[in-house]
Write a protein that holds these residues in place. Structure first.
Motif, mmCIF file in Angstrom:
data_model
loop_
_atom_site.group_PDB
_atom_site.id
_atom_site.type_symbol
_atom_site.label_atom_id
_atom_site.label_comp_id
_atom_site.label_asym_id
_atom_site.label_seq_id
_atom_site.Cartn_x
_atom_site.Cartn_y
_atom_site.Cartn_z
ATOM 1 N N VAL A 14 21.586 30.131 69.808
ATOM 2 C CA VAL A 14 21.024 29.093 68.938
ATOM 3 C C VAL A 14 22.138 28.390 68.156
ATOM 4 C CG1 VAL A 14 19.579 28.689 66.903
ATOM 5 C CG2 VAL A 14 18.719 30.098 68.776
ATOM 6 N N ARG A 15 23.098 29.139 67.641
ATOM 7 C CA ARG A 15 24.237 28.504 66.934
ATOM 8 C C ARG A 15 24.949 27.518 67.851
ATOM 9 N NH1 ARG A 15 25.074 33.676 64.870
ATOM 10 N NH2 ARG A 15 26.765 34.069 66.339
ATOM 11 N N ASN A 16 25.124 27.897 69.105
ATOM 12 C CA ASN A 16 25.763 26.999 70.069
ATOM 13 C C ASN A 16 24.940 25.743 70.294
ATOM 14 O OD1 ASN A 16 28.380 27.822 71.488
ATOM 15 N ND2 ASN A 16 27.282 29.751 71.281
ATOM 16 N N VAL A 17 23.634 25.881 70.457
ATOM 17 C CA VAL A 17 22.774 24.706 70.629
ATOM 18 C C VAL A 17 22.883 23.808 69.402
ATOM 19 C CG1 VAL A 17 20.379 23.901 70.810
ATOM 20 C CG2 VAL A 17 21.170 25.775 72.255
ATOM 21 N N ASN A 18 22.854 24.398 68.224
ATOM 22 C CA ASN A 18 22.961 23.602 66.992
ATOM 23 C C ASN A 18 24.285 22.843 66.908
ATOM 24 O OD1 ASN A 18 20.418 24.366 66.143
ATOM 25 N ND2 ASN A 18 21.160 25.968 64.757
ATOM 26 N N ARG A 19 25.300 23.322 67.615
ATOM 27 C CA ARG A 19 26.606 22.637 67.669
ATOM 28 C C ARG A 19 26.707 21.682 68.853
ATOM 29 N NH1 ARG A 19 29.168 28.296 67.088
ATOM 30 N NH2 ARG A 19 29.056 28.618 64.849
ATOM 31 N N GLY A 20 25.633 21.620 69.663
ATOM 32 C CA GLY A 20 25.633 20.704 70.799
ATOM 33 C C GLY A 20 25.963 21.340 72.132
ATOM 34 N N ASN A 21 26.204 22.642 72.163
ATOM 35 C CA ASN A 21 26.557 23.340 73.392
ATOM 36 C C ASN A 21 25.335 24.108 73.902
ATOM 37 O OD1 ASN A 21 27.608 24.892 75.456
ATOM 38 N ND2 ASN A 21 28.914 26.133 74.141
ATOM 39 N N ILE A 22 24.678 23.590 74.934
ATOM 40 C CA ILE A 22 23.472 24.240 75.447
ATOM 41 C C ILE A 22 23.767 25.312 76.491
ATOM 42 C CG2 ILE A 22 22.039 22.219 74.970
ATOM 43 C CD1 ILE A 22 22.005 21.757 78.062
ATOM 44 N N GLY A 23 25.008 25.439 76.931
ATOM 45 C CA GLY A 23 25.362 26.364 78.012
ATOM 46 C C GLY A 23 24.896 27.792 77.826
ATOM 47 N N PRO A 24 25.238 28.447 76.711
ATOM 48 C CA PRO A 24 24.800 29.834 76.547
ATOM 49 C C PRO A 24 23.279 29.998 76.532
ATOM 50 C CG PRO A 24 26.618 29.368 75.066
ATOM 51 C CD PRO A 24 26.203 28.051 75.674
ATOM 52 N N GLU A 54 16.798 22.383 81.030
ATOM 53 C CA GLU A 54 18.064 21.760 80.620
ATOM 54 C C GLU A 54 17.807 20.379 80.013
ATOM 55 O OE1 GLU A 54 22.433 20.436 82.376
ATOM 56 O OE2 GLU A 54 20.935 21.286 83.742
ATOM 57 N N GLY A 55 16.920 19.605 80.627
ATOM 58 C CA GLY A 55 16.580 18.290 80.081
ATOM 59 C C GLY A 55 16.003 18.396 78.680
ATOM 60 N N PHE A 56 15.124 19.370 78.478
ATOM 61 C CA PHE A 56 14.537 19.599 77.153
ATOM 62 C C PHE A 56 15.627 19.940 76.145
ATOM 63 C CE2 PHE A 56 12.794 22.190 73.799
ATOM 64 C CZ PHE A 56 11.612 21.550 73.466
ATOM 65 N N LEU A 57 16.526 20.865 76.519
ATOM 66 C CA LEU A 57 17.598 21.273 75.596
ATOM 67 C C LEU A 57 18.541 20.115 75.280
ATOM 68 C CD1 LEU A 57 18.453 24.820 77.004
ATOM 69 C CD2 LEU A 57 17.308 24.284 74.833
ATOM 70 N N ARG A 58 18.857 19.288 76.278
ATOM 71 C CA ARG A 58 19.733 18.133 76.021
ATOM 72 C C ARG A 58 19.063 17.162 75.045
ATOM 73 N NH1 ARG A 58 24.176 18.662 78.553
ATOM 74 N NH2 ARG A 58 24.315 19.628 80.596
ATOM 75 N N ARG A 59 17.783 16.928 75.233
ATOM 76 C CA ARG A 59 17.066 16.045 74.308
ATOM 77 C C ARG A 59 17.039 16.651 72.905
ATOM 78 N NH1 ARG A 59 10.813 14.448 73.878
ATOM 79 N NH2 ARG A 59 11.098 12.730 72.420
#
Length: 142
Positions: A14-24, A54-59
């Motif tokens: 979640v920290r990574n997603v909040n920073r823009g990195n959806i990979g993990p 992935e599309g959802f996470l990018r949005r």
């Protein structure tokens, strides 16, 4: 011990997603995972497979959403795990003020460390209202 490891890995993703990195976070889903987000809004529906998720996470990242897990419950064994996350999420506007905020619960099932099913429950009226604000600001609402 297993539950602690799952909580640690989820918070890190979640920290990574909040920073823009959806990979993990994306790597935590199985290839055939299903993510369900009920409601009559542009985020609602079933996302089947990793590409759709992935599309959802990018949005999610593109709209500036930030998710904060408040409590994570883990039950089961590595081959059949249930995870529930109570969270808040929100997005700041251009002036830095919170433009959208919500609270919800994610229910997930995983097998051998890969999410196979995720259901997200939030106040869907708030989500629909935010859709309108995004559309009025010219953001694509898909």
């Amino acid at each position: 011990m297993y539950g602690s490891m799952v909580r640690f890995m989820l918070r890190r993703a979640v920290r990574n997603v909040n920073r823009g990195n959806i990979g993990p976070m994306l790597s935590s889903y199985s290839e055939s995972a299903v993510s369900v987000f009920p409601g009559e809004h542009s985020w609602g529906g079933e996302y089947r497979g990793k590409a759709a998720i992935e599309g959802f996470l990018r949005r999610f990242v593109d709209t500036g959403l930030q998710l904060e897990p408040e409590e994570i419950l883990v039950n089961g064994w590595p081959w059949d795990t249930t995870v529930c996350v109570r969270f808040t999420d929100g997005s700041p506007g251009p002036d830095g003020k919170v433009e959208y905020s919500n609270r919800g619960v994610i229910f997930a099932r995983s097998k051998w460390g890969k999410i196979v099913l995720q259901e997200t429950y939030e106040d869907t009226q708030r989500v629909a209202d935010w859709d309108k604000r995004l559309a009025s600001a010219g953001a694509p609402v898909t």
